[in-house]
Motif scaffolding. Structure first.
Motif, PDB file in Angstrom:
ATOM      1  N   ILE A 181      -8.203   4.056   0.310  1.00  0.00           N
ATOM      2  CA  ILE A 181      -7.972   4.469  -1.132  1.00  0.00           C
ATOM      3  C   ILE A 181      -9.116   5.366  -1.532  1.00  0.00           C
ATOM      4  O   ILE A 181      -9.339   6.695  -1.475  1.00  0.00           O
ATOM      5  CB  ILE A 181      -9.014   3.514  -1.825  1.00  0.00           C
ATOM      6  CG1 ILE A 181      -7.736   2.461  -2.039  1.00  0.00           C
ATOM      7  CG2 ILE A 181      -9.580   3.749  -2.880  1.00  0.00           C
ATOM      8  CD1 ILE A 181      -7.909   0.435  -2.986  1.00  0.00           C
ATOM      9  N   THR A 229     -12.801   9.313  -2.338  1.00  0.00           N
ATOM     10  CA  THR A 229     -13.503   8.702  -3.433  1.00  0.00           C
ATOM     11  C   THR A 229     -14.483   9.079  -3.819  1.00  0.00           C
ATOM     12  O   THR A 229     -15.513   8.553  -4.400  1.00  0.00           O
ATOM     13  CB  THR A 229     -13.185   7.089  -4.559  1.00  0.00           C
ATOM     14  OG1 THR A 229     -11.517   7.092  -3.506  1.00  0.00           O
ATOM     15  CG2 THR A 229     -12.676   6.560  -5.340  1.00  0.00           C
ATOM     16  N   CYS A 236      -4.476   1.841  -9.342  1.00  0.00           N
ATOM     17  CA  CYS A 236      -3.962   2.891  -8.145  1.00  0.00           C
ATOM     18  C   CYS A 236      -3.763   4.437  -8.734  1.00  0.00           C
ATOM     19  O   CYS A 236      -3.613   4.502 -10.077  1.00  0.00           O
ATOM     20  CB  CYS A 236      -3.128   1.973  -7.815  1.00  0.00           C
ATOM     21  SG  CYS A 236      -1.801   2.342  -8.366  1.00  0.00           S
ATOM     22  N   ARG A 237      -4.319   5.696  -7.643  1.00  0.00           N
ATOM     23  CA  ARG A 237      -3.599   6.731  -8.454  1.00  0.00           C
ATOM     24  C   ARG A 237      -2.126   6.520  -8.902  1.00  0.00           C
ATOM     25  O   ARG A 237      -1.762   7.514 -10.047  1.00  0.00           O
ATOM     26  CB  ARG A 237      -4.310   7.428  -7.285  1.00  0.00           C
ATOM     27  CG  ARG A 237      -3.232   7.656  -6.583  1.00  0.00           C
ATOM     28  CD  ARG A 237      -3.792   8.680  -5.003  1.00  0.00           C
ATOM     29  NE  ARG A 237      -4.848   7.453  -4.310  1.00  0.00           N
ATOM     30  CZ  ARG A 237      -5.506   7.875  -3.221  1.00  0.00           C
ATOM     31  NH1 ARG A 237      -4.953   8.027  -2.802  1.00  0.00           N
ATOM     32  NH2 ARG A 237      -6.402   7.338  -2.880  1.00  0.00           N
ATOM     33  N   GLU A 238      -1.190   6.716  -7.819  1.00  0.00           N
ATOM     34  CA  GLU A 238       0.050   6.163  -8.638  1.00  0.00           C
ATOM     35  C   GLU A 238       0.080   6.297 -10.291  1.00  0.00           C
ATOM     36  O   GLU A 238       1.504   6.184 -11.123  1.00  0.00           O
ATOM     37  CB  GLU A 238       0.429   5.460  -7.881  1.00  0.00           C
ATOM     38  CG  GLU A 238       1.089   6.078  -5.706  1.00  0.00           C
ATOM     39  CD  GLU A 238       0.163   5.375  -5.502  1.00  0.00           C
ATOM     40  OE1 GLU A 238      -0.215   6.148  -4.086  1.00  0.00           O
ATOM     41  OE2 GLU A 238      -1.227   4.944  -6.162  1.00  0.00           O
ATOM     42  N   CYS A 265     -14.224   6.093 -13.148  1.00  0.00           N
ATOM     43  CA  CYS A 265     -12.942   6.783 -13.148  1.00  0.00           C
ATOM     44  C   CYS A 265     -13.384   7.897 -11.448  1.00  0.00           C
ATOM     45  O   CYS A 265     -14.418   8.169 -11.356  1.00  0.00           O
ATOM     46  CB  CYS A 265     -13.057   7.704 -14.155  1.00  0.00           C
ATOM     47  SG  CYS A 265     -11.276   8.635 -13.468  1.00  0.00           S
ATOM     48  N   VAL A 318      -9.538  11.107  -6.894  1.00  0.00           N
ATOM     49  CA  VAL A 318      -9.469  11.441  -5.304  1.00  0.00           C
ATOM     50  C   VAL A 318      -9.936  12.885  -5.115  1.00  0.00           C
ATOM     51  O   VAL A 318      -9.535  14.159  -5.817  1.00  0.00           O
ATOM     52  CB  VAL A 318      -7.846  10.919  -5.223  1.00  0.00           C
ATOM     53  CG1 VAL A 318      -7.719  11.393  -3.278  1.00  0.00           C
ATOM     54  CG2 VAL A 318      -8.063   9.549  -5.456  1.00  0.00           C
ATOM     55  N   ASP A 323      -7.923   7.591  -8.921  1.00  0.00           N
ATOM     56  CA  ASP A 323      -7.391   6.061  -9.210  1.00  0.00           C
ATOM     57  C   ASP A 323      -8.850   5.748 -10.087  1.00  0.00           C
ATOM     58  O   ASP A 323      -9.550   6.622 -10.074  1.00  0.00           O
ATOM     59  CB  ASP A 323      -8.360   5.292  -7.616  1.00  0.00           C
ATOM     60  CG  ASP A 323      -7.552   5.952  -6.722  1.00  0.00           C
ATOM     61  OD1 ASP A 323      -7.532   6.274  -6.038  1.00  0.00           O
ATOM     62  OD2 ASP A 323      -6.610   5.062  -6.666  1.00  0.00           O
ATOM     63  N   TYR A 377      -9.042  -2.787  -9.970  1.00  0.00           N
ATOM     64  CA  TYR A 377      -8.255  -1.217 -10.136  1.00  0.00           C
ATOM     65  C   TYR A 377      -7.231  -0.727  -9.960  1.00  0.00           C
ATOM     66  O   TYR A 377      -6.246  -1.819 -10.177  1.00  0.00           O
ATOM     67  CB  TYR A 377      -8.604  -1.522  -7.958  1.00  0.00           C
ATOM     68  CG  TYR A 377      -7.739  -0.633  -7.453  1.00  0.00           C
ATOM     69  CD1 TYR A 377      -8.262   0.955  -7.552  1.00  0.00           C
ATOM     70  CD2 TYR A 377      -6.644  -1.141  -6.630  1.00  0.00           C
ATOM     71  CE1 TYR A 377      -7.545   2.044  -6.476  1.00  0.00           C
ATOM     72  CE2 TYR A 377      -6.003  -0.186  -5.870  1.00  0.00           C
ATOM     73  CZ  TYR A 377      -6.489   1.886  -5.909  1.00  0.00           C
ATOM     74  OH  TYR A 377      -5.885   2.728  -5.858  1.00  0.00           O
ATOM     75  N   CYS A 381      -4.114  -3.662  -7.627  1.00  0.00           N
ATOM     76  CA  CYS A 381      -3.142  -2.607  -9.235  1.00  0.00           C
ATOM     77  C   CYS A 381      -3.844  -3.406  -9.969  1.00  0.00           C
ATOM     78  O   CYS A 381      -2.350  -4.731  -9.533  1.00  0.00           O
ATOM     79  CB  CYS A 381      -3.131  -1.850  -8.506  1.00  0.00           C
ATOM     80  SG  CYS A 381      -2.520  -0.629  -9.672  1.00  0.00           S
ATOM     81  N   CYS A 410       0.580  -1.114  -0.119  1.00  0.00           N
ATOM     82  CA  CYS A 410      -0.109   0.403   0.071  1.00  0.00           C
ATOM     83  C   CYS A 410       0.803   0.953  -0.264  1.00  0.00           C
ATOM     84  O   CYS A 410       1.815   1.108   0.509  1.00  0.00           O
ATOM     85  CB  CYS A 410      -0.766   0.152   1.089  1.00  0.00           C
ATOM     86  SG  CYS A 410      -2.636   1.197   1.313  1.00  0.00           S
ATOM     87  N   ARG A 411       0.242   2.108  -0.389  1.00  0.00           N
ATOM     88  CA  ARG A 411       0.840   3.426  -0.345  1.00  0.00           C
ATOM     89  C   ARG A 411       0.889   4.087   1.362  1.00  0.00           C
ATOM     90  O   ARG A 411       1.957   5.114   1.744  1.00  0.00           O
ATOM     91  CB  ARG A 411      -0.386   4.796  -0.883  1.00  0.00           C
ATOM     92  CG  ARG A 411      -1.897   4.773  -0.012  1.00  0.00           C
ATOM     93  CD  ARG A 411      -2.126   6.329  -1.065  1.00  0.00           C
ATOM     94  NE  ARG A 411      -2.431   5.753  -2.760  1.00  0.00           N
ATOM     95  CZ  ARG A 411      -3.476   4.628  -2.737  1.00  0.00           C
ATOM     96  NH1 ARG A 411      -4.203   4.966  -2.145  1.00  0.00           N
ATOM     97  NH2 ARG A 411      -3.020   4.920  -4.164  1.00  0.00           N
TER      98      ARG A 411
END
Length: 395
Positions: free
Chosen positions: A191, A234, A205-207, A225, A228, A286, A203, A179, A161-162
């Motif tokens: 998330i 979300t 991820c935003r990264e 879509c 964030v 995300d 899914y 992801c 995870c982030r």
């Protein structure tokens, strides 16, 4: 009142500790059934020779030593100095690292097994690298191979995870979502508000969205879509309108939905690079992809060049996962298998086996004779002690 003797075992605990032959065989059969359910695939062949493939992976925290910021108390390893991360296939995790602290990484793409290579050779008592892989014992050249095509992350130290936290199944309370692109796992709380699991299939991820521009183009009526807000909550963007992730977006007008082509071909005009505000947005978001979303990924010349440049071909191609071959269910217990094997031995082997059994039987009788004379109950620990002493006598 008579004081109880502290050295005298409690009657109930002594009864619980009694082990009968029938009970032992039953417990052994239960363990075998449980192992067959957990380890349902064969583990007699390493995937190394198949090259870089999409496969289930495992990491060994006993044979590698993470850097200080990823080290966990209570996890012992065989490496004195910090090492590089490494991953192994399903078979090697069992055949070569049984009893070690194993981290299950689930599936990852384009990865070749590191077991026995330069990355995964545990330190021996002499201080030099020793052969690790039991499935490739004759492949001495592996010690000089480093699998430069593999990609590693904090997952190989057991972190996800982030939020970069160590995963402990016994303490985790929330859900973790993988992801589709980077294969990392994320806490649902990290998330934000996640759409109902039945409304999306994958899914991203935003990264990954921030890293690959091609993913930021995927804001069409055929995809969901998540945007964030304040780094936590979300929302869902679908059909050109913003909805709260906890509510269902408005249904798509069937008349406006493009019918997916049965065979993907490269087009010359981009179908997705229309909303530049979304594509160039500085705020990360995300993506929650609906079922069948791959059919709508643009395959124009520019998009395909970017997909290939970013090694994201799996967005437009089906990919096979190399799974371990299904093991045939065992129809007999190990005890029954041993008896059957004894019958197939030649006379010399059978005589040696019978002699070894007679020696073991005599030692066990001598060990149990004092118990019989005193009337003392034979416990599970007593049997373990006997076999430990027997192993020492055989050295």
């Amino acid at each position: 009142m008579t004081a109880a003797n502290k050295n005298e075992p409690d009657a109930d605990s002594s009864a619980d500790a009694i082990v009968t032959a029938c009970g032992y065989l039953t417990a052994q059969a239960d363990l075998e059934r449980e192992a067959a359910e957990v380890l349902s695939g064969k583990f007699d062949e390493c995937t190394f020779d198949q090259g870089y493939v999409h496969q289930p992976l495992y990491a060994c925290l006993t044979c590698t030593r993470p850097p200080e910021n990823y080290r966990q108390d209570g996890i012992l390893n065989n490496v004195e100095r910090p090492s590089e991360p490494a991953g192994m296939c399903y078979s090697c995790s069992i055949e070569c690292h049984t009893g070690h602290h194993i981290v299950e990484l689930f599936t990852k793409r384009h990865f070749r097994c590191d077991c026995g290579t330069q990355r995964l050779l545990p330190q021996t008592s002499e201080g030099s690298n020793g052969q690790c892989c039991q499935l490739k014992k004759l492949r001495t050249e592996l010690q000089n191979i480093k699998n430069s095509g593999n990609t590693y992350s904090h997952n190989f130290w057991g972190f996800y995870c982030r939020c970069d936290k160590f995963y402990d199944a016994s303490t985790e309370s929330g859900e973790m979502i993988q992801c589709f692109v980077c294969n990392d796992w994320f806490h649902d709380a990290c998330i934000g508000k996640v759409p109902d699991e039945e409304s999306y299939s994958d899914y991203i991820c935003r990264e990954c969205v921030g890293k690959h521009a091609i993913l930021r183009y995927m804001n069409t009526n055929n995809m969901i879509c998540g945007t964030v807000v304040d780094g936590r909550v979300t929302h869902v963007v679908a059909n050109g309108a913003i909805h709260d992730a906890s509510t269902d977006p408005a249904p798509v007008d069937e008349g406006d939905t493009e019918e997916p082509a049965k065979k993907k071909t490269r087009s010359t005009g981009c179908r997705q690079r229309q909303d530049l505000d979304v594509v160039d947005a500085k705020q990360p978001f995300d993506l929650f992809m609906v079922d069948g979303w791959k059919e709508h990924v643009c395959t124009c010349i520019d998009c395909m060049r970017e997909i290939e440049r970013s090694s994201l071909e799996f967005l437009v191609k089906e990919e096979d996962v190399v799974e371990p071959e299904e093991d045939e269910p065992r129809s007999e217990s190990l005890y029954e298998s041993a008896l059957r094997q004894l019958q197939t031995m030649d006379r010399a082997q059978a005589v040696d086996a019978a002699a070894a059994y007679h020696t073991l039987s005599s030692r066990l009788k001598d060990y149990l004779r004092p118990f019989a004379a005193s009337g003392k109950v034979v416990t599970n620990q007593d049997i373990h002690t006997f076999f430990e002493q027997n192993d020492k006598n055989n050295l």
